[in-house]
Design an enzyme around this catalytic site. Structure first.
Site, mmCIF file in Angstrom:
data_model
loop_
_atom_site.group_PDB
_atom_site.id
_atom_site.type_symbol
_atom_site.label_atom_id
_atom_site.label_comp_id
_atom_site.label_asym_id
_atom_site.label_seq_id
_atom_site.Cartn_x
_atom_site.Cartn_y
_atom_site.Cartn_z
ATOM 1 N N LYS A 172 0.843 -1.205 0.000
ATOM 2 C CA LYS A 172 0.000 0.000 0.000
ATOM 3 C C LYS A 172 0.873 1.248 0.000
ATOM 4 C CE LYS A 172 -3.670 2.592 0.163
ATOM 5 N NZ LYS A 172 -4.740 2.536 1.161
ATOM 6 N N LYS A 240 -1.066 11.376 5.980
ATOM 7 C CA LYS A 240 -0.825 10.286 6.934
ATOM 8 C C LYS A 240 -0.160 9.116 6.237
ATOM 9 C CE LYS A 240 -3.714 7.172 7.731
ATOM 10 N NZ LYS A 240 -3.962 5.752 7.355
#
Length: 291
Positions: A172, A240
Site C-alpha cells: 500500500k 498520513k
C-alpha cells in the site's frame, strides 16, 4: 455464509460491511459513533454492538477498517479490543492503512492466541468501496489467506497475497508513492495548459490516448479543471499515508525525494484550508500561486 464482525464504518468500511451482508454473511458492526452504526443497521440489517470486543464475540472472522496505528491498537489490543474476545481458529483481517510495524505487532499477538491475521489495506477509494471493486493488498500466512479470500471477495475486484505479515502495508505504501507522483504531474500539466491558454478538456482528450494516460487523468481531470475537490480521499489522510511511507523508507534505506516533495505540497494545500479536499487538490495550490 460466515459469521463476521466489521469494526469501523467510515467512508470505506460502511459500504464494505454492506457488501458482506449482500453476499449472505451474518454481520455485526461496531463504530465509535453509535449513530453511524445504527444507520448502517437500518440500511443493511445485521446488528451493532457497543464495543469492538462484544462485536467480535462468537464470530468466525473480524474485519477492521479504522484511521491509523493508534486507532488500530485500541480496537484490537485495548481493554475492549477484539483480541480479548476472539477464539483460536478464527481470523482477523485488518483493512486499515497503517504501518508494517503495527501489522507485525498485532500479527504476533494474534498468532500466540491461535488467531489468523492478515494485513490487507485497500485501494480504490470511496467509489471502489461502494461498487465492491476494491484492490486488496494482503500479507500473512497463505493458508489463512485462502480461507479469508472468499469472504473478502464480497467487495474486491482484485485480492492478492504479497508475502508475510506486513507485506500488504508495504505494498500500500508503494501504491501511495506512485499516486502522489502521478497526481502532481497531472496537476502541473493542467496548470501549464491553463497558463498557456489551452482548452484543458481537448488537451486531455488527446494526450489520454497516449503514454500520459492514467486513472487519475481519466477520473479527475474534469473536476480538477473546474476547481472541484470533494471526491473522497482527503489530503489529511494522504499525508498520513505518505508519512508512513517516508518513515519506512528511512528504515529500509530507500530514497523518496519526489514523495517527500509532494508531501510538502500537500502541507501547503492544508495551509490554505484544504485538509478535507481530495488528493487532486494539488492543482489548487498551483492555481492560487498563479493568481
Amino acid at each position: 455464509m460466515a459469521k463476521v464482525a466489521f469494526i469501523g464504518l467510515g467512508v470505506m468500511g460502511y459500504p464494505m460491511a454492506g457488501h458482506l451482508v449482500r453476499n449472505g454473511h451474518d454481520v455485526t458492526v461496531y463504530n465509535r459513533t453509535e449513530a453511524k452504526a445504527e444507520a448502517w443497521v437500518n440500511e443493511y440489517g445485521g446488528q451493532s454492538k457497543p464495543t469492538p470486543m462484544l462485536a467480535a464475540q462468537d464470530q468466525d472472522m473480524v474485519f477492521i477498517c479504522v484511521g491509523n496505528d493508534d486507532d488500530l491498537r485500541e480496537v484490537t489490543l485495548g481493554e475492549a479490543g477484539v483480541l480479548n474476545a476472539m477464539k483460536s481458529g478464527t481470523i482477523l483481517v485488518d483493512h486499515t492503512t497503517a504501518s508494517a510495524d503495527v501489522a507485525r505487532e498485532i500479527g504476533d499477538i494474534a498468532r500466540q492466541a491461535g488467531i489468523g491475521f492478515l494485513d490487507a489495506p485497500v485501494s480504490g477509494g470511496q467509489a471502489g468501496a461502494e461498487n465492491g471493486v476494491l484492490t486488496v493488498m494482503t500479507g500473512g500466512d497463505a493458508e489463512i489467506f485462502e480461507q479469508a479470500k472468499p469472504v473478502i471477495d464480497a467487495y474486491a475486484r482484485c485480492i492478492e497475497r504479497l508475502g508475510d505479515i506486513g507485506a500488504g502495508q508495504l505494498t500500500k505504501m508503494v501504491n501511495q508513492i506512485c499516486i502522489a507522483g502521478v497526481v502532481q504531474g497531472l496537476a502541473e500539466g493542467l496548470h501549464f495548459a491553463r497558463s498557456a491558454g489551452l482548452d484543458g478538456e481537448k488537451v486531455v482528450e488527446v494526450i489520454s490516448k497516449g503514454a500520459a494516460q492514467s486513472w487519475q487523468m481519466e477520473n479527475r481531470y474534469q473536476t480538477m479543471w473546474q476547481g472541484e475537490y470533494n471526491l473522497g480521499f482527503a489530503v489529511d489522510w494522504m499525508r498520513k499515508d505518505l508519512n508512513i511511507a517516508l518513515d519506512e523508507a528511512r528504515k529500509n534505506g530507500s530514497h523518496l525525494p519526489l514523495t517527500a516533495l509532494v508531501d510538502q505540497f500537500y502541507s501547503e494545500v492544508q495551509a490554505i484550508g484544504g485538509n478535507r479536499w481530495d488528493t487532486s487538490s494539488l492543482l489548487a495550490k498551483l492555481e492560487r500561486n498563479r493568481k
